[in-house]
Structures are given as structure tokens and as C-alpha cells.
Design a protein around this motif. Sequence first.
Motif, PDB file in Angstrom:
ATOM      1  N   GLU A  46     117.964  -6.198 156.530  1.00 14.14           N
ATOM      2  CA  GLU A  46     117.564  -6.167 157.767  1.00 14.14           C
ATOM      3  C   GLU A  46     117.541  -7.440 158.550  1.00 14.14           C
ATOM      4  O   GLU A  46     117.025  -8.526 158.028  1.00 14.14           O
ATOM      5  CB  GLU A  46     116.577  -5.342 158.315  1.00 14.14           C
ATOM      6  N   TYR A  59     117.320 -14.113 169.508  1.00 11.61           N
ATOM      7  CA  TYR A  59     117.134 -12.905 169.136  1.00 11.61           C
ATOM      8  C   TYR A  59     116.480 -12.532 168.219  1.00 11.61           C
ATOM      9  O   TYR A  59     116.105 -13.247 167.070  1.00 11.61           O
ATOM     10  CB  TYR A  59     118.471 -12.296 168.926  1.00 11.61           C
ATOM     11  N   TYR A  60     115.656 -11.280 168.495  1.00 12.95           N
ATOM     12  CA  TYR A  60     114.790 -10.795 167.527  1.00 12.95           C
ATOM     13  C   TYR A  60     114.777  -9.336 167.252  1.00 12.95           C
ATOM     14  O   TYR A  60     115.211  -8.604 168.109  1.00 12.95           O
ATOM     15  CB  TYR A  60     113.265 -10.820 167.843  1.00 12.95           C
ATOM     16  N   SER A  61     114.348  -8.850 166.111  1.00 11.56           N
ATOM     17  CA  SER A  61     114.489  -7.399 166.117  1.00 11.56           C
ATOM     18  C   SER A  61     113.154  -7.120 166.573  1.00 11.56           C
ATOM     19  O   SER A  61     112.224  -7.688 166.835  1.00 11.56           O
ATOM     20  CB  SER A  61     114.279  -6.900 164.338  1.00 11.56           C
ATOM     21  N   ASP A  62     113.148  -5.696 167.020  1.00 10.07           N
ATOM     22  CA  ASP A  62     111.926  -5.047 167.509  1.00 10.07           C
ATOM     23  C   ASP A  62     110.622  -5.030 166.655  1.00 10.07           C
ATOM     24  O   ASP A  62     109.707  -5.255 167.396  1.00 10.07           O
ATOM     25  CB  ASP A  62     112.056  -3.492 167.920  1.00 10.07           C
ATOM     26  N   SER A  63     110.630  -5.113 165.391  1.00  7.48           N
ATOM     27  CA  SER A  63     109.768  -5.270 164.649  1.00  7.48           C
ATOM     28  C   SER A  63     109.042  -6.706 164.655  1.00  7.48           C
ATOM     29  O   SER A  63     107.715  -6.477 163.802  1.00  7.48           O
ATOM     30  CB  SER A  63     110.155  -4.756 162.903  1.00  7.48           C
ATOM     31  N   LYS A  65     109.384  -8.837 167.150  1.00  6.97           N
ATOM     32  CA  LYS A  65     109.372  -9.457 168.482  1.00  6.97           C
ATOM     33  C   LYS A  65     107.960  -9.919 168.954  1.00  6.97           C
ATOM     34  O   LYS A  65     107.055  -8.633 168.880  1.00  6.97           O
ATOM     35  CB  LYS A  65     110.130  -8.747 169.385  1.00  6.97           C
ATOM     36  N   GLY A  66     107.718 -10.980 169.296  1.00  5.95           N
ATOM     37  CA  GLY A  66     106.191 -11.196 169.834  1.00  5.95           C
ATOM     38  C   GLY A  66     105.296 -11.865 168.618  1.00  5.95           C
ATOM     39  O   GLY A  66     104.431 -12.025 168.952  1.00  5.95           O
ATOM     40  N   ARG A  67     105.856 -11.639 167.422  1.00  4.80           N
ATOM     41  CA  ARG A  67     104.942 -12.228 166.204  1.00  4.80           C
ATOM     42  C   ARG A  67     105.789 -13.121 165.601  1.00  4.80           C
ATOM     43  O   ARG A  67     105.240 -14.456 165.145  1.00  4.80           O
ATOM     44  CB  ARG A  67     104.826 -11.002 165.314  1.00  4.80           C
ATOM     45  N   ASP A  90     105.716  -6.564 156.422  1.00  6.15           N
ATOM     46  CA  ASP A  90     106.571  -7.654 156.449  1.00  6.15           C
ATOM     47  C   ASP A  90     106.934  -8.349 155.170  1.00  6.15           C
ATOM     48  O   ASP A  90     107.965  -9.242 155.002  1.00  6.15           O
ATOM     49  CB  ASP A  90     105.900  -8.904 157.093  1.00  6.15           C
ATOM     50  N   SER A 105     123.528 -10.121 165.181  1.00  7.47           N
ATOM     51  CA  SER A 105     122.548  -9.798 164.502  1.00  7.47           C
ATOM     52  C   SER A 105     122.908  -8.924 163.318  1.00  7.47           C
ATOM     53  O   SER A 105     121.886  -8.404 162.615  1.00  7.47           O
ATOM     54  CB  SER A 105     121.686  -8.926 165.329  1.00  7.47           C
TER      55      SER A 105
END
Length: 123
Positions: A46, A59-63, A65-67, A90, A105
Motif C-alpha cells: 500500500e 502526498y499521504y495516505s489517509d491512514s 496523514k498527520g502522523r 503500522d 501514489s
Amino acid sequence: QVQLVESGGGLVQAGGSLRLSCAASGRTFLNYAMGWFRQAPGKEREFVAAISWRGGSTYYSDSVKGRFTISRDNAENTVYLQMNTLKPEDTAVYSCAARYGSTYSYSSAYDFWGQGNQVTVSS
């Protein structure tokens, strides 16, 4: 050809942090978009994060994002993945990848891959 070598994986407790590095050699690193992907046991590979060749777009996956934060140092031919607030989900083998030109992506867009680096997050 572009050769990619990852480092920085390991075992960490949930809530902890790790930073992965991916050192590139071969062709001009500056022209390549870079991505991080992961694969957990029994699951499909993934997308995690990607960065444009100049580093201006990420760009980030939603899982994650923010971390997680992806960055690159073109002078050092290295791309990084800073992973904070890690969760057991993770846990995976993380691989960096390179492709000439635009950022995507999906893994099939990337031409060169590192060997992968295990990240294990304990609960």
C-alpha cells in the motif's frame, strides 16, 4: 539505473517514533519523484507517502496523514520518512521507490525499488 538503500527501521512501542532513510545513487536524484510504500504480512502493498522531485509537493495516505512526514535532501540524495505516533497497524516492511518525473501514489508507476526495511510496532 537508480539504486536505493533504506535504513532506520526497527522495533518501537506504540506511540513512539522512527525515521526511515532512503539513500539513492546512480542517476540524478533531483529528477526523480520518490515514494514510500509498505506491505504487512498477508496484505497487499500500500501507498504511504510521496514527494515531488523538488520536494514542493507531498502526498499521504489517509491512514498516516498527520502522523508521518516525507521529506528529501537533494544535496544528500536522500529521502526520509518521519513516523510519529506509531500504531501496531503500522507494522510492515517499508520500501522506498523512485520514478522519473511526476509523482504518483500507485506502486506500478515506480521503476526502482529499495530492498525494504522492517518496522514493528508493539502494543
